[in-house]
Design a protein around this motif. Structure first.
Motif, PDB file in Angstrom:
ATOM      1  N   ASP A 267       0.840  -1.197   0.000  1.00 46.13           N
ATOM      2  CA  ASP A 267       0.000   0.000   0.000  1.00 46.13           C
ATOM      3  C   ASP A 267       0.877   1.250   0.000  1.00 46.13           C
ATOM      4  O   ASP A 267       1.555   1.529   0.984  1.00 46.13           O
ATOM      5  CB  ASP A 267      -0.897  -0.014   1.244  1.00 46.13           C
ATOM      6  N   PRO A 268       0.887   2.040  -1.059  1.00 50.24           N
ATOM      7  CA  PRO A 268       1.709   3.258  -1.071  1.00 50.24           C
ATOM      8  C   PRO A 268       1.237   4.294  -0.065  1.00 50.24           C
ATOM      9  O   PRO A 268       1.978   5.223   0.263  1.00 50.24           O
ATOM     10  CB  PRO A 268       1.559   3.767  -2.510  1.00 50.24           C
ATOM     11  N   LEU A 269       0.005   4.134   0.428  1.00 48.48           N
ATOM     12  CA  LEU A 269      -0.550   5.071   1.397  1.00 48.48           C
ATOM     13  C   LEU A 269      -0.510   4.525   2.819  1.00 48.48           C
ATOM     14  O   LEU A 269      -1.132   5.095   3.714  1.00 48.48           O
ATOM     15  CB  LEU A 269      -1.999   5.415   1.024  1.00 48.48           C
ATOM     16  N   ALA A 270       0.216   3.442   3.049  1.00 46.62           N
ATOM     17  CA  ALA A 270       0.347   2.909   4.406  1.00 46.62           C
ATOM     18  C   ALA A 270       0.926   3.981   5.320  1.00 46.62           C
ATOM     19  O   ALA A 270       1.808   4.751   4.928  1.00 46.62           O
ATOM     20  CB  ALA A 270       1.236   1.672   4.405  1.00 46.62           C
ATOM     21  N   ALA A 271       0.428   4.037   6.546  1.00 49.29           N
ATOM     22  CA  ALA A 271       0.798   5.116   7.463  1.00 49.29           C
ATOM     23  C   ALA A 271       2.299   5.144   7.746  1.00 49.29           C
ATOM     24  O   ALA A 271       2.928   6.202   7.701  1.00 49.29           O
ATOM     25  CB  ALA A 271       0.009   4.996   8.763  1.00 49.29           C
ATOM     26  N   ASP A 272       2.880   3.997   8.041  1.00 46.96           N
ATOM     27  CA  ASP A 272       4.293   3.938   8.421  1.00 46.96           C
ATOM     28  C   ASP A 272       5.150   3.847   7.163  1.00 46.96           C
ATOM     29  O   ASP A 272       5.521   2.763   6.714  1.00 46.96           O
ATOM     30  CB  ASP A 272       4.540   2.737   9.337  1.00 46.96           C
ATOM     31  N   ALA A 273       5.486   5.000   6.594  1.00 47.31           N
ATOM     32  CA  ALA A 273       6.243   5.019   5.341  1.00 47.31           C
ATOM     33  C   ALA A 273       7.623   4.386   5.475  1.00 47.31           C
ATOM     34  O   ALA A 273       8.038   3.642   4.586  1.00 47.31           O
ATOM     35  CB  ALA A 273       6.348   6.451   4.811  1.00 47.31           C
ATOM     36  N   PRO A 274       8.396   4.633   6.548  1.00 46.82           N
ATOM     37  CA  PRO A 274       9.699   3.969   6.655  1.00 46.82           C
ATOM     38  C   PRO A 274       9.586   2.446   6.665  1.00 46.82           C
ATOM     39  O   PRO A 274      10.362   1.755   5.997  1.00 46.82           O
ATOM     40  CB  PRO A 274      10.249   4.500   7.990  1.00 46.82           C
ATOM     41  N   ALA A 275       8.622   1.912   7.403  1.00 45.57           N
ATOM     42  CA  ALA A 275       8.425   0.461   7.422  1.00 45.57           C
ATOM     43  C   ALA A 275       8.014  -0.042   6.047  1.00 45.57           C
ATOM     44  O   ALA A 275       8.419  -1.132   5.613  1.00 45.57           O
ATOM     45  CB  ALA A 275       7.374   0.084   8.461  1.00 45.57           C
ATOM     46  N   ASN A 276       7.230   0.751   5.327  1.00 45.59           N
ATOM     47  CA  ASN A 276       6.797   0.385   3.986  1.00 45.59           C
ATOM     48  C   ASN A 276       7.989   0.289   3.039  1.00 45.59           C
ATOM     49  O   ASN A 276       8.103  -0.647   2.231  1.00 45.59           O
ATOM     50  CB  ASN A 276       5.803   1.433   3.477  1.00 45.59           C
ATOM     51  N   LEU A 277       8.900   1.265   3.121  1.00 44.57           N
ATOM     52  CA  LEU A 277      10.087   1.255   2.273  1.00 44.57           C
ATOM     53  C   LEU A 277      10.999   0.075   2.608  1.00 44.57           C
ATOM     54  O   LEU A 277      11.579  -0.549   1.717  1.00 44.57           O
ATOM     55  CB  LEU A 277      10.850   2.569   2.433  1.00 44.57           C
ATOM     56  N   ARG A 278      11.117  -0.219   3.897  1.00 44.87           N
ATOM     57  CA  ARG A 278      11.956  -1.355   4.297  1.00 44.87           C
ATOM     58  C   ARG A 278      11.373  -2.668   3.759  1.00 44.87           C
ATOM     59  O   ARG A 278      12.116  -3.532   3.256  1.00 44.87           O
ATOM     60  CB  ARG A 278      12.061  -1.408   5.827  1.00 44.87           C
ATOM     61  N   GLN A 279      10.057  -2.829   3.845  1.00 45.43           N
ATOM     62  CA  GLN A 279       9.416  -4.043   3.331  1.00 45.43           C
ATOM     63  C   GLN A 279       9.612  -4.154   1.824  1.00 45.43           C
ATOM     64  O   GLN A 279       9.924  -5.240   1.306  1.00 45.43           O
ATOM     65  CB  GLN A 279       7.918  -4.032   3.652  1.00 45.43           C
ATOM     66  N   LEU A 280       9.460  -3.040   1.107  1.00 47.83           N
ATOM     67  CA  LEU A 280       9.643  -3.049  -0.345  1.00 47.83           C
ATOM     68  C   LEU A 280      11.072  -3.437  -0.701  1.00 47.83           C
ATOM     69  O   LEU A 280      11.306  -4.260  -1.593  1.00 47.83           O
ATOM     70  CB  LEU A 280       9.309  -1.673  -0.914  1.00 47.83           C
ATOM     71  N   GLY A 281      12.042  -2.871   0.006  1.00 43.77           N
ATOM     72  CA  GLY A 281      13.437  -3.185  -0.264  1.00 43.77           C
ATOM     73  C   GLY A 281      13.762  -4.647  -0.047  1.00 43.77           C
ATOM     74  O   GLY A 281      14.440  -5.279  -0.872  1.00 43.77           O
ATOM     75  N   ARG A 282      13.282  -5.209   1.048  1.00 35.35           N
ATOM     76  CA  ARG A 282      13.574  -6.609   1.346  1.00 35.35           C
ATOM     77  C   ARG A 282      12.909  -7.539   0.351  1.00 35.35           C
ATOM     78  O   ARG A 282      13.503  -8.534  -0.082  1.00 35.35           O
ATOM     79  CB  ARG A 282      13.099  -6.933   2.771  1.00 35.35           C
ATOM     80  N   THR A 283      11.659  -7.216  -0.035  1.00 33.26           N
ATOM     81  CA  THR A 283      10.959  -8.063  -0.997  1.00 33.26           C
ATOM     82  C   THR A 283      11.667  -8.039  -2.349  1.00 33.26           C
ATOM     83  O   THR A 283      11.804  -9.066  -3.020  1.00 33.26           O
ATOM     84  CB  THR A 283       9.499  -7.607  -1.154  1.00 33.26           C
ATOM     85  N   LEU A 284      12.124  -6.849  -2.757  1.00 36.98           N
ATOM     86  CA  LEU A 284      12.826  -6.748  -4.036  1.00 36.98           C
ATOM     87  C   LEU A 284      14.147  -7.480  -4.004  1.00 36.98           C
ATOM     88  O   LEU A 284      14.511  -8.158  -4.969  1.00 36.98           O
ATOM     89  CB  LEU A 284      13.034  -5.267  -4.375  1.00 36.98           C
ATOM     90  N   LYS A 285      14.870  -7.365  -2.909  1.00 32.86           N
ATOM     91  CA  LYS A 285      16.153  -8.064  -2.807  1.00 32.86           C
ATOM     92  C   LYS A 285      15.951  -9.574  -2.955  1.00 32.86           C
ATOM     93  O   LYS A 285      16.687 -10.252  -3.692  1.00 32.86           O
ATOM     94  CB  LYS A 285      16.818  -7.761  -1.464  1.00 32.86           C
ATOM     95  N   GLU A 286      14.925 -10.092  -2.278  1.00 34.73           N
ATOM     96  CA  GLU A 286      14.645 -11.539  -2.379  1.00 34.73           C
ATOM     97  C   GLU A 286      14.278 -11.912  -3.800  1.00 34.73           C
ATOM     98  O   GLU A 286      14.709 -12.963  -4.302  1.00 34.73           O
ATOM     99  CB  GLU A 286      13.499 -11.892  -1.430  1.00 34.73           C
ATOM    100  N   SER A 287      13.487 -11.081  -4.467  1.00 27.52           N
ATOM    101  CA  SER A 287      13.059 -11.420  -5.829  1.00 27.52           C
ATOM    102  C   SER A 287      14.231 -11.339  -6.802  1.00 27.52           C
ATOM    103  O   SER A 287      14.326 -12.122  -7.745  1.00 27.52           O
ATOM    104  CB  SER A 287      11.922 -10.486  -6.274  1.00 27.52           C
ATOM    105  N   PHE A 288      15.121 -10.367  -6.626  1.00 29.62           N
ATOM    106  CA  PHE A 288      16.279 -10.232  -7.514  1.00 29.62           C
ATOM    107  C   PHE A 288      17.244 -11.400  -7.329  1.00 29.62           C
ATOM    108  O   PHE A 288      17.895 -11.849  -8.270  1.00 29.62           O
ATOM    109  CB  PHE A 288      16.989  -8.916  -7.269  1.00 29.62           C
ATOM    110  N   GLN A 289      17.362 -11.890  -6.091  1.00 28.91           N
ATOM    111  CA  GLN A 289      18.259 -13.016  -5.842  1.00 28.91           C
ATOM    112  C   GLN A 289      17.755 -14.278  -6.527  1.00 28.91           C
ATOM    113  O   GLN A 289      18.528 -15.138  -6.881  1.00 28.91           O
ATOM    114  CB  GLN A 289      18.382 -13.247  -4.322  1.00 28.91           C
TER     115      GLN A 289
END
Length: 289
Positions: A267-289
């Motif tokens: 959700d791009p509108l999730a309240a906790d933006a830092p947590a949202n960015l961290r989740q996006l980063g980790r998910t992308l890293k796993e997918s790229f690997q």
């Protein structure tokens, strides 16, 4: 008598200006979260946009307008629905501040503009619109935090030390998050990630990635376009497609079935933006690997 004087003093203190938390309204949940982090117990924050709602079709109720009219401050990001709220307030004259001042706005990325044949927007954005999702980058969040702390300090000078301390703590958290994302995603600079709605352009720019959207300017893609996207997605060897709860994920799910990728909701509108960015980063890293 002493007890009566003490009670009278306590009562007087309870009604002095600043004794109660400042009622502040934020336009969107991510801004409300920043205000809470900086203001702490000195503010009472609400979001004009309810959690889970899309700003593109949101219409406030009279009760919500009355609630906003009682706020001491309206902190917004200059989205169209927020501008509409200000017009609805009329004579209420609530001080309104754009917390994105100083943020470098980027164009809203549109997928395959050559198929966008009518030249009109279908989600409230024109083809040359600026991306409104400014809170989806750590550098932008720091600027927004600075603006919020400054505005709260103007309204509540006695709380400036609190706001400054919380602002600095938030800066340190965001610096750490930026370092984490840089370390995790640096090996994949230039790689593409696929989303249904082009909401993560600021994140992509900050991390050196490429965002590709399934939709076409807010409307569902044609079968021909979806076929072209699927062909490119196979070349990019994508493993995940991000969908947003504010939009119909049908086309993204169809693309996932065609390419063998999985669908992940973010959700791009999730309240906790830092947590949202961290989740996006980790998910992308796993997918790229």
């Amino acid at each position: 008598m002493k007890h009566l004087l003490l009670l009278a003093a306590l009562f007087a203190a309870s009604i002095l200006p600043g004794a109660e938390p400042l009622p502040v309204t934020a336009g969107v949940p991510p801004v409300a979260n920043l205000v809470e982090r900086i203001g702490g117990d000195r503010v009472r924050v609400s979001s004009a946009l309810p959690v889970g709602r899309s700003p593109h079709d949101y219409a406030p109720t009279p009760r919500e307008i009355r609630s906003l009219a009682r706020s001491r401050l309206f902190l917004h990001t200059d989205m169209p629905f927020e501008q509409n709220l200000l017009r609805m307030l009329g004579a209420a004259k609530v001080p309104a501040v754009d917390v994105t001042r100083g943020v470098e706005r980027r164009p809203l990325e549109q997928a395959c503009d050559h198929d966008h044949d009518d030249g009109h927007a279908h989600d409230g954005h024109s083809p040359d619109s600026l991306d409104p999702h400014v809170w989806l980058a750590t550098a932008n969040l720091k600027i927004m935090a600075d603006n919020i702390a400054a505005e709260l300090g103007k309204l509540d000078p006695e709380g400036r030390a609190v706001y400054e301390r919380n602002r600095q703590a938030l800066h340190r958290e965001l610096d750490q998050l930026h370092a984490e994302l840089s370390t995790e995603l640096e090996p994949y600079r230039g790689r593409a990630f696929y989303v249904h709605h082009a909401a993560f352009g600021y994140f992509a720019h900050e991390t050196g990635l490429r965002q590709l959207a399934v939709e076409l300017g807010g409307r569902e893609p044609s079968p021909r376009h979806l076929s072209e996207v699927a062909k490119q997605a196979r070349k990019d060897q994508i493993k995940v497609i991000f969908v947003q709860p504010q939009f119909n994920p049908g086309a993204a799910r169809a693309l996932a079935e065609t390419t063998g990728a999985r669908v992940s909701e973010l959700d791009p509108l999730a309240a906790d933006a830092p947590a949202n960015l961290r989740q996006l980063g980790r998910t992308l890293k796993e997918s790229f690997q």
